[in-house]
Enzyme design. Structure first.
Site, short mmCIF file in Angstrom:
data_model
loop_
_atom_site.label_atom_id
_atom_site.label_comp_id
_atom_site.label_asym_id
_atom_site.label_seq_id
_atom_site.Cartn_x
_atom_site.Cartn_y
_atom_site.Cartn_z
N GLU A 41 0.91 -1.21 0.15
CA GLU A 41 -0.15 0.05 0.10
C GLU A 41 0.78 1.18 0.09
OE1 GLU A 41 -2.05 0.53 3.93
OE2 GLU A 41 -3.78 1.65 2.83
N LYS A 109 -9.84 1.59 -1.81
CA LYS A 109 -9.91 0.95 -0.61
C LYS A 109 -11.40 1.14 0.24
CE LYS A 109 -7.25 0.96 3.89
NZ LYS A 109 -6.11 1.74 4.66
N CYS A 151 -4.95 -3.49 3.02
CA CYS A 151 -4.51 -3.13 4.22
C CYS A 151 -5.86 -3.45 5.36
CB CYS A 151 -3.82 -1.84 4.47
SG CYS A 151 -3.09 -1.42 6.24
O1 LIG Z 1 -0.63 6.90 4.50
C1 LIG Z 1 -1.11 6.05 3.56
O2 LIG Z 1 -1.69 6.83 2.42
C2 LIG Z 1 -1.12 4.77 3.68
N1 LIG Z 1 -2.28 4.28 4.36
C3 LIG Z 1 -2.23 3.73 5.47
O3 LIG Z 1 -1.01 3.47 5.90
C4 LIG Z 1 -3.49 3.21 6.20
C5 LIG Z 1 -4.10 4.40 6.53
S1 LIG Z 1 -3.27 5.45 7.74
N2 LIG Z 1 -3.09 2.26 7.08
C6 LIG Z 1 -3.91 1.37 7.48
O4 LIG Z 1 -5.00 1.19 6.94
C7 LIG Z 1 -3.15 0.64 8.64
C8 LIG Z 1 -4.30 -0.49 9.19
C9 LIG Z 1 -3.65 -1.07 10.58
O5 LIG Z 1 -2.54 -0.97 11.03
C10 LIG Z 1 -4.40 -1.93 11.44
O6 LIG Z 1 -5.59 -2.42 11.02
O7 LIG Z 1 -4.11 -2.25 12.56
#
Ligand SMILES: O=C(O)CNC(=O)[C@H](CS)NC(=O)CCC(=O)C(=O)O
Length: 282
Positions: A41, A109, A151
């Site tokens: 991702e 997503k 993710c």
């Molecule tokens: O910054 C970006 O654009 C990339 N996106 C992410 O890193 C995303 C949103 S902050 N991270 C997750 O979904 C982590 C889930 C997780 O760690 C869990 O379910 O425990």
């Protein structure tokens, strides 16, 4: 049996740096004989404080660069990137780039990571990211029929089961998992659960290590491939066993995708849903 490769990187705010990490992995995956490479991702960049840098996929140096690599090595690539969306937001997208370098799939997503954990991550992805509205039909690839997820989607069995019902043999979860939730076991347990309950391969390429100079944003790593029996058949290291030295970034791991084994598991343990008993979960 075709080999699948998962690639693990540490994206920063530098798109050029991130592209160059990915380019090396494309070459390594090809040399290792992989028939597809799966990247994490947000491979194009990891934004700090919701500071997004994206251009449209058609104009993104990162995506254009990877399309060139896919074509040059005749290797399909699954990769997570950002795309512009309405209202100053972005889309968190998983692309399939085929072996001719064409983008053939774009999944957005569905579930956004909005959490407020005491002494843990406080992240509100929905501040800057637009939610997807649909899952895409699984599609044929040289390693099998692929269903795309991203993710945090891995916490939800429903879309995984729906993709399986629509014919998926491989579920992909490109990720940037947080360290506290990874350390709690959620990453491995959820990936294995999705593999076992859908009797599918799960391919999960992950970001690893520290993304920014202040060390505020870090990812758990442990990219893995799980087979339909729930066994981890390929795994990379994490930021926990790396001690900040960056040993686990820029790595690939490989596993054979054995669709006869998948059919055997599905035949031996039929999972017939009692949708007459729990109709709300259909
Ligand atoms: O910054 C970006 O654009 C990339 N996106 C992410 O890193 C995303 C949103 S902050 N991270 C997750 O979904 C982590 C889930 C997780 O760690 C869990 O379910 O425990």
């Amino acid at each position: 049996m075709p080999l699948a490769a998962v690639g693990q990187i540490r994206s920063t705010a530098s798109i050029a740096h991130n592209l160059s990490q990915c380019q090396k992995l494309v070459q390594r995956a090809k040399e290792a004989g992989a028939k597809a490479l799966f990247l994490p991702e947000a491979s194009d960049y990891i934004a700090i404080n919701g500071n997004h840098l994206c251009k449209s996929v058609e104009e993104s140096d990162f995506v254009l660069g990877l399309q060139r690599e896919a074509k040059r090595y005749s290797l399909p690539i699954n990769v997570g990137v950002h795309e512009p969306a309405a209202d100053q937001k972005v889309k968190n997208t998983s692309l399939w780039i085929d072996e001719t370098g064409s983008i053939t799939q774009r999944y957005q997503k569905l579930h956004l990571f909005d959490v407020d954990i005491k002494n843990g991550p406080q992240l509100k992805e929905s501040n800057s990211v637009e939610r997807g509205k649909e899952i895409l039909a699984p599609f044929a690839t040289p390693v099998g029929s692929v269903g795309l997820q991203i993710c945090f989607d891995l916490r939800f069995p429903e879309p995984a089961l729906a993709l399986r019902a629509r014919g998926a043999q491989i579920l992909t979860y490109p990720s940037a998992f947080t360290v506290p939730t990874g350390n709690a076991g959620h990453w491995e347990i959820l990936l294995r659960a999705r593999a076992i309950e859908t009797q599918s391969y799960v391919v999960a390429a992950a970001q690893v290590g520290v993304h920014d100079e202040e060390g505020k944003r870090r990812s758990y790593g442990h990219s893995m491939i799980v087979d339909p029996w729930g066994k981890i058949i390929a795994e990379l290291g994490g930021e926990d066993d790396d001690k900040g030295r960056g040993l686990n970034e820029g790595e690939i791991a490989l596993a054979e995708i054995d669709l006869e084994n998948l059919e055997k598991v599905r035949r031996e343990v039929p999972l017939i849903r009692r949708t007459d008993v729990y109709p709300e979960i259909v």
